[in-house]
Design an enzyme around this catalytic site. Structure first.
Site, PDB file in Angstrom:
ATOM      1  N   ASP A 290      30.727  31.299  42.380  1.00 53.73           N
ATOM      2  CA  ASP A 290      31.836  31.933  41.684  1.00 53.73           C
ATOM      3  C   ASP A 290      32.676  32.676  42.723  1.00 53.73           C
ATOM      4  O   ASP A 290      32.315  32.759  43.901  1.00 53.73           O
ATOM      5  CB  ASP A 290      31.291  32.868  40.575  1.00 53.73           C
ATOM      6  CG  ASP A 290      32.291  33.037  39.437  1.00 53.73           C
ATOM      7  OD1 ASP A 290      31.864  33.273  38.295  1.00 53.73           O
ATOM      8  OD2 ASP A 290      33.515  32.908  39.690  1.00 53.73           O
TER       9      ASP A 290
ATOM     10  N   GLU B  41      36.133  39.054  31.246  1.00 56.03           N
ATOM     11  CA  GLU B  41      35.042  39.484  32.117  1.00 56.03           C
ATOM     12  C   GLU B  41      34.693  40.960  31.951  1.00 56.03           C
ATOM     13  O   GLU B  41      34.634  41.463  30.826  1.00 56.03           O
ATOM     14  CB  GLU B  41      35.371  39.097  33.569  1.00 56.03           C
ATOM     15  CG  GLU B  41      35.630  37.586  33.658  1.00 56.03           C
ATOM     16  CD  GLU B  41      35.593  37.045  35.056  1.00 56.03           C
ATOM     17  OE1 GLU B  41      36.510  36.291  35.411  1.00 56.03           O
ATOM     18  OE2 GLU B  41      34.646  37.349  35.801  1.00 56.03           O
TER      19      GLU B  41
HETATM   20  O1  LIG Z   1      38.777  31.710  38.098  1.00 56.27           O
HETATM   21  C1  LIG Z   1      37.713  31.205  38.851  1.00 56.27           C
HETATM   22  C2  LIG Z   1      36.389  31.800  38.359  1.00 56.27           C
HETATM   23  C3  LIG Z   1      36.020  31.337  36.949  1.00 56.27           C
HETATM   24  O2  LIG Z   1      35.894  29.927  36.932  1.00 56.27           O
HETATM   25  C4  LIG Z   1      34.680  31.978  36.554  1.00 56.27           C
HETATM   26  O3  LIG Z   1      34.247  31.529  35.263  1.00 56.27           O
HETATM   27  C5  LIG Z   1      34.778  33.479  36.473  1.00 56.27           C
HETATM   28  O4  LIG Z   1      33.489  34.068  36.510  1.00 56.27           O
HETATM   29  C6  LIG Z   1      35.678  34.026  37.556  1.00 56.27           C
HETATM   30  N1  LIG Z   1      35.878  35.306  37.809  1.00 56.27           N
HETATM   31  C7  LIG Z   1      36.816  35.380  38.772  1.00 56.27           C
HETATM   32  C8  LIG Z   1      37.276  36.629  39.314  1.00 56.27           C
HETATM   33  C9  LIG Z   1      36.463  37.753  39.190  1.00 56.27           C
HETATM   34  C10 LIG Z   1      36.875  38.973  39.705  1.00 56.27           C
HETATM   35  C11 LIG Z   1      38.123  39.093  40.345  1.00 56.27           C
HETATM   36  C12 LIG Z   1      38.937  37.957  40.446  1.00 56.27           C
HETATM   37  C13 LIG Z   1      38.517  36.730  39.938  1.00 56.27           C
HETATM   38  C14 LIG Z   1      37.203  34.104  39.116  1.00 56.27           C
HETATM   39  N2  LIG Z   1      36.462  33.278  38.365  1.00 56.27           N
END
Ligand SMILES: OC[C@@H]1[C@@H](O)[C@H](O)[C@@H](O)c2nc(-c3ccccc3)cn21
Length: 603
Positions: A285, A491
């Site tokens: 990730d 998130e």
């Molecule tokens: O977008 C790409 C991936 C996505 O596919 C995943 O399911 C997800 O957990 C995710 N969190 C972030 C992310 C988390 C914190 C800051 C910036 C971006 C980026 N991503």
């Protein structure tokens, strides 16, 4: 003679072997490196032999960029990759988690929790096929979907990305993989990546494993369960995904019994790759390696070492790619990461790229542009909305049900923060990472749909918040429709331990429900606290989840053209102090149980 790897008729494994044998270490490590579009230029791709590019939520070429603008951007990257020594195409990944939701004008389907209420595997497969067309139309080859998390505690900020608390439902609805990638022939080897053709995209089962089972639903937290429970609740859907030839798996930020998934050799390699026979590749990730050390990002070289050795094949860096490449190169030269581990990772990545046909068709098929937001896809989304709605209450006694609403009354009041807000209706992961408010894309709000649905003699009065004069003259209206719920989130931002209806949704309901028959429609990514106000005072109550752009799917059912079919995919708690509350627990006292849902014929 053309070399084997360029021969489209050669067996995939022969092409992989031939290409790997030609690659230098920098070229191999470049394939393992995924970067974000904001740091991506053609020279960055060619100089570093970059294997993959992605965009994070809300990282567009520019605001309201059209699908063709996306395709121009991605094809620009691809042409750079094709110009490299070996001409290995990039694979571009995007979070198409409920339609191609980053892209303006794309069809936005209900989020997974609403799809869970449909229990309709074939519907979800059709959604995958439609989504694949809109993703390919923008030039991307890979969707970071399906999320097959089991929602074990609705305090989790990613509840709406889960189909259900029940692994059996999730297994059923993992049919999204066959929709996105196409259906493999029955003799297709289990665990081997599959992709049918140019109208399909590589899928990504995520987040491996146990992402939805963290303690108190804390995002990126710790899932404390026995191996048996991990297998039964969280691992099960991955078996279905592997059986469908899912080509990639994304590792979870979360931990299992204190061990970070991204550094867990037993789960990523011994279980997923050896025991279950997964032959595609594992992607990390976003900045997940930085999360392996305290403070964030410290001792990065060691984070690279433990995650790559644990079984991560491609790293979603996504910005500090020089650091990543330098550290991994150093680790290989020192022997701390073996060349055979590198070769295993690169083989898996190349296998997916050959299976996906990227060497034959690296650039966007512009003939697909017309599929974006097309009528057929919006009708499919509308059908999905219809089937996702759950009727929780209909009239104070079954003698006289309140729904279906009479569409030919003199005047109705439509009110509430969510009645006319397309952004709220779509929720997170729509156009922006966390989602937005307002007319963010092409679609139909519930208010738009109500105006369409009622008779031409029926007057629709809309007030986001009921005015004093309206409250003083409610008898003018035959009934009210109040639309309230959660504002978009994603998130960790969505982690919430109160789970009350925001923006004083309760007050709006209370102000009206005592005086005129009121239908409450709730937009939420998860169950919320309903008692004592909403449930008692509302004449009828519909859980609409996060329906997306096709608001007419709601009026189709509310005004009776279709019946309710939705069944709760998750237990609806009475109070948050009951959480976690799942149907398989020994003491179970929900407000509405898993599977609950009324319809026009139920008693
Ligand atoms: O977008 C790409 C991936 C996505 O596919 C995943 O399911 C997800 O957990 C995710 N969190 C972030 C992310 C988390 C914190 C800051 C910036 C971006 C980026 N991503």
């Amino acid at each position: 003679e053309t070399c084997v790897y360029k021969n489209k008729d050669a067996p995939v494994e022969a092409r992989v072997k031939d290409l790997l044998s030609r690659m230098t270490l920098p070229e191999k490590i470049g394939q393992m490196t995924q970067i974000e579009r904001v740091v991506t230029t053609p020279p960055v791709i060619t100089d570093n032999f970059i294997g993959s590019v992605l965009n994070g939520g809300g990282s567009w070429p520019f605001e309201d960029a059209k699908t063709s603008d996306w395709a121009d951007m991605i094809d620009g990257y691809q042409n750079a990759a094709l110009a490299s020594r070996l001409g290995i195409p990039i694979i571009y990944g995007i979070d198409a988690v409920h339609g191609n939701n980053n892209v303006y004008g794309a069809t936005i389907f209900p989020h997974n929790i609403g799809l869970g209420a449909t229990r309709d595997a074939d519907l979800i497969r059709r959604i995958g096929a439609a989504t694949a067309l809109e993703v390919r139309a923008c030039g991307a080859h890979w969707a970071f979907a399906p999320c097959v998390a089991a929602l074990r505690d609705p305090r989790w900020g990613r509840s709406y990305e889960s189909y259900s608390e029940d692994p059996d439902i999730i297994c059923e609805l993992s049919s999204l993989v066959s929709g996105l990638q196409g259906e493999p022939p029955k003799e297709h080897p289990n665990g081997y990546p599959f992709l049918a053709g140019r109208n399909n995209v590589v899928a990504c089962a995520k987040h491996f494993v146990g992402d939805g089972g963290t303690d108190k639903g804390i995002n990126e937290g710790n899932t404390i369960v026995s191996y048996e429970e991990l297998e039964k609740i969280h691992l099960a859907p991955y078996l279905n995904c592997l059986a469908q030839g899912v080509s990639t798996v994304m590792a979870s930020y979360s931990s299992w019994n204190g061990n970070k998934l991204h550094s867990d050799y037993f789960l990523l390699t011994e279980l997923l790759k050896q025991k279950l026979g997964f032959k595609g590749f594992v992607i990390s990730d976003w900045e997940a390696l930085e999360r392996l050390s305290e403070p964030f990002g410290s001792n990065y070289r060691n984070c690279v070492k433990i995650s790559v050795n644990a079984g991560v094949d491609m790293v979603m860096v996504p910005f500090k790619y020089e650091q990543f490449i330098k550290d991994l190169t150093d680790l290989v030269e020192s022997g701390e990461v073996t060349m055979s581990r590198i070769d295993d990772a690169v083989e898996r990545i190349l296998r997916v790229k050959f299976v996906a046909g990227l060497f034959e068709h690296p650039l966007t098929d512009r003939s697909l542009l017309g599929t974006v937001g097309c009528k057929e896809h919006r009708e499919l989304a509308r059908e999905s909305v219809r089937k996702s709605l759950v009727l929780l209450k209909n009239g104070t006694n079954s003698a006289k049900p309140f729904l279906p609403l009479d569409r030919n009354v003199k005047r109705i009041l439509v009110t509430g923060t969510h009645a006319d807000d397309l952004g709220y209706q779509c929720g997170g992961w729509t156009k922006a990472w966390f989602g937005l408010s307002g007319r963010i894309t092409i679609g139909t709000t519930l208010l738009d749909a109500i105006k369409e649905a009622v008779g031409d003699k029926t007057e629709v009065i809309y007030e986001k918040t009921p005015s004093e004069e309206t409250l003083a003259s409610l008898q003018r209206f035959s009934y009210a429709i109040v639309v309230v719920g959660e504002t978009p989130y994603a998130e960790t931002l969505g982690d919430n331990s109160e789970l009350t209806i925001p923006l004083n949704g309760n007050d709006i309901v209370t102000a009206l429900a005592e005086k005129i028959p009121t239908l409450v429609v709730l937009f939420s990514g998860r169950p919320l606290v309903l008692e004592p106000l909403v449930l008692e005072k509302a004449e009828a109550l519909v859980a609409a989840w996060l329906p997306g752009t096709e608001g007419q799917g709601m009026t189709d059912v509310i005004f009776g053209d279709y019946d309710f079919e939705g069944k709760l995919p998750v237990s609806w708690f009475k109070r948050v102090d009951q959480l976690p509350l799942t149907a398989d627990a020994n003491s179970y006292d929900p407000l509405f149980p898993l599977g609950f849902g009324l319809n026009y014929n139920s008693g």
